[in-house]
Write an enzyme that holds these catalytic residues in place. Structure first.
Site, PDB file in Angstrom:
ATOM      1  N   ASN A   1      21.162  81.162  12.354  1.00 40.47           N
ATOM      2  CA  ASN A   1      22.250  82.065  11.996  1.00 40.47           C
ATOM      3  C   ASN A   1      23.562  81.333  11.828  1.00 40.47           C
ATOM      4  OD1 ASN A   1      21.733  85.140  11.983  1.00 40.47           O
ATOM      5  ND2 ASN A   1      20.369  84.324  13.546  1.00 40.47           N
TER       6      ASN A   1
ATOM      7  N   ARG B   1      16.727  80.681  16.394  1.00 39.74           N
ATOM      8  CA  ARG B   1      17.419  81.875  15.907  1.00 39.74           C
ATOM      9  C   ARG B   1      18.931  81.655  15.910  1.00 39.74           C
ATOM     10  NH1 ARG B   1      15.787  84.963  19.381  1.00 39.74           N
ATOM     11  NH2 ARG B   1      14.019  85.828  18.252  1.00 39.74           N
TER      12      ARG B   1
ATOM     13  N   SER C   1      11.844  79.947  19.419  1.00 41.35           N
ATOM     14  CA  SER C   1      12.468  81.006  18.615  1.00 41.35           C
ATOM     15  C   SER C   1      13.886  81.280  19.110  1.00 41.35           C
ATOM     16  CB  SER C   1      11.628  82.276  18.659  1.00 41.35           C
ATOM     17  OG  SER C   1      11.694  82.849  19.941  1.00 41.35           O
TER      18      SER C   1
END
Lengths: 156, 308
Positions: free
Chosen positions: B239, B235, B231
């Site tokens: 983004n 992440r 994660s």
């Protein structure tokens, strides 16, 4: 989007940069910052102490000034008293001296008067004897009439 | 901007392909139709070639930019550290100190254990990831076009934002994961770490019950352990990839007439301003999560139980 060797490469790069930062960047920067923090803390402390010292010194100075003023007043007071005393003493001495001089003068005057009286008396006696001699044209024995003459002189 | 010969799809695909350097096998048909006589180490000329290179390929642009930016970080900060005085700090030094102080406070708040490596690691992550993300604000065509001109190859793949490459973000997450395991074992011992994986969260205190709980515990703990780096990497990648994608889409609109040019300009500006927030935030999140994971790795079992 392929997963390939770049993954491992990036991991190694990451660890290398972390190691560099850990060994060379972080301790130096943090050391300097802590040193400054300490410096500022010491500076503030010293400033506080200095202001306290200043206050204390001011209070002390004021106290000393007050004391000095009191002392000066005391000294002036004493000096005044002493001056008065000296003046008084001088006055007294002068008065005494004056009195003494007056008394001496008076005594001298009295003495002079007495002497003059005495002289006068003796002169009067001689004169009266001489006068009487001339009047009577008689040689009066001075010794005989001494008493009389003395009496006369005393009456003068 | 899309060239005359390129379609929008080509343009996007070209922008999303890294400069891959790897080995192509003998007899491989290349993008231009030629057939390789023997296996060669070469740059990929198409996405297909890049993926056919398999695992033993390297993204030169990703590694180049990330190493370059990392060295920039090291150079700037090491110089600031060398020049630093305890007196009144000058311009750059005070900026560096601002960042260091910020990171130091944050690490002290989230990481209560004794480990001198965590704070510098957080600083490295924050500044490095921020710098890599910052590349996203450079207009998407500038550097690739300059690189293509310099190399004399119009089709040179050149991606300048390392964090839009899954390899880079997962690579960093992998390093964090390795450190997590390392510190877990170092702090709790191999047995302690194993216990943590197998005796939590279900624990009865009776060994004959615990034995049957071990598989469930291990499954749960392993998933939660593995989810952390995944994660973490995804992440950041997600983004930045999305941000880059939108910049590329806006860049396409630039070519559509005067109105398109003005509209794209405004859009680009708006997205860039918003993106300043995103790149900083993502760098910050990566740093904070890494610190938290390190704190978890240092947490002892008995302390863990006291938390509940």
């Amino acid at each position: 989007m392929n997963i390939n060797l770049t993954l491992i490469g990036q991991s190694i790069t990451f660890l290398a940069f972390v190691w560099f930062c850990w060994k060379f960047v972080w301790p130096a920067l943090l050391g300097v910052m802590q040193e400054r923090e300490q410096k500022i803390a010491t500076g503030l402390e010293e400033a506080e102490r200095a202001s306290k010292d200043l206050e204390l010194a001011q209070r002390k100075a004021a106290e000393q000034l007050k004391e000095a003023k009191e002392q000066a007043a005391e000294i002036i007071d004493g000096a005044n008293k002493r001056a008065n005393q000296i003046v008084d003493e001088a006055k007294q001495a002068a008065e005494a001296e004056g009195d003494r001089l007056k008394a001496a003068a008076k005594a001298e005057i009295d003495q002079e008067v007495n002497r003059a009286k005495e002289q006068l008396r003796s002169r009067v006696a001689a004169l009266s004897v001489a006068g009487a001699e001339k009047i009577l044209s008689v040689n009066i024995d001075a010794k005989v009439h001494d008493d009389l003459i003395d009496k006369l002189a005393a009456e003068l | 901007m899309a060239g005359e010969a390129q379609t929008a799809t080509d343009y996007i695909q070209h922008h999303l392909q890294n400069m891959a350097y790897g080995k192509l096998p003998a007899g491989y048909t290349r993008a231009d139709g030629s057939i390789l006589q023997e296996s060669t180490w070469t740059l990929a000329h198409s996405s297909q070639e890049a993926s056919d290179m398999g695992f033993w390929a390297i993204h030169l642009d990703t590694l180049g930019w990330s190493i370059g930016l990392g060295m920039l970080f090291c150079f700037l900060f090491a110089r600031a550290a060398k020049k630093a005085t305890a007196g009144v700090p000058s311009g750059f030094q005070s900026m560096v100190e601002l960042v260091v102080d910020f990171v130091d406070k944050l690490v002290k708040d989230t990481f209560p254990h004794r480990n001198s490596m965590v704070a510098p690691m957080a600083l490295t992550i924050f500044v490095w990831v921020f710098l890599m993300n910052l590349m996203d604000l450079i207009p998407v065509d500038w550097l690739p076009m300059a690189a293509a001109k310099a190399a004399g190859n119009e089709h040179l793949y050149f991606k300048v934002v390392p964090t839009t490459d899954l390899n880079a973000t997962l690579g960093m997450a992998l390093a964090v994961f390795v450190l997590m395991i390392f510190f877990s074992i170092k702090e709790k011992g191999a047995l302690g770490f194993l216990k943590e994986l197998t005796l939590h969260p279900f624990h009865s205190g009776k060994w004959y019950v615990d034995i049957f709980l071990i598989p469930f515990n291990f499954l749960l703990e392993a998933v939660s352990l593995l989810a952390k780096p995944v994660s973490l990497g995804l992440r950041l990648f997600g983004n930045l990839y999305a941000g880059e994608m939108i910049f590329i889409l806006i860049a396409i609109v630039f070519g559509v007439g005067v109105l398109g040019f003005i509209g794209a300009g405004l859009l680009h500006m708006g997205w860039a301003i918003f993106h300043i927030l995103v790149i900083t935030l993502q760098a910050f999140v990566f740093m904070v999560l890494t610190t938290v994971y390190m704190a978890m790795a240092h947490n002892r079992e008995d302390e863990h139980e006291n938390d509940h």
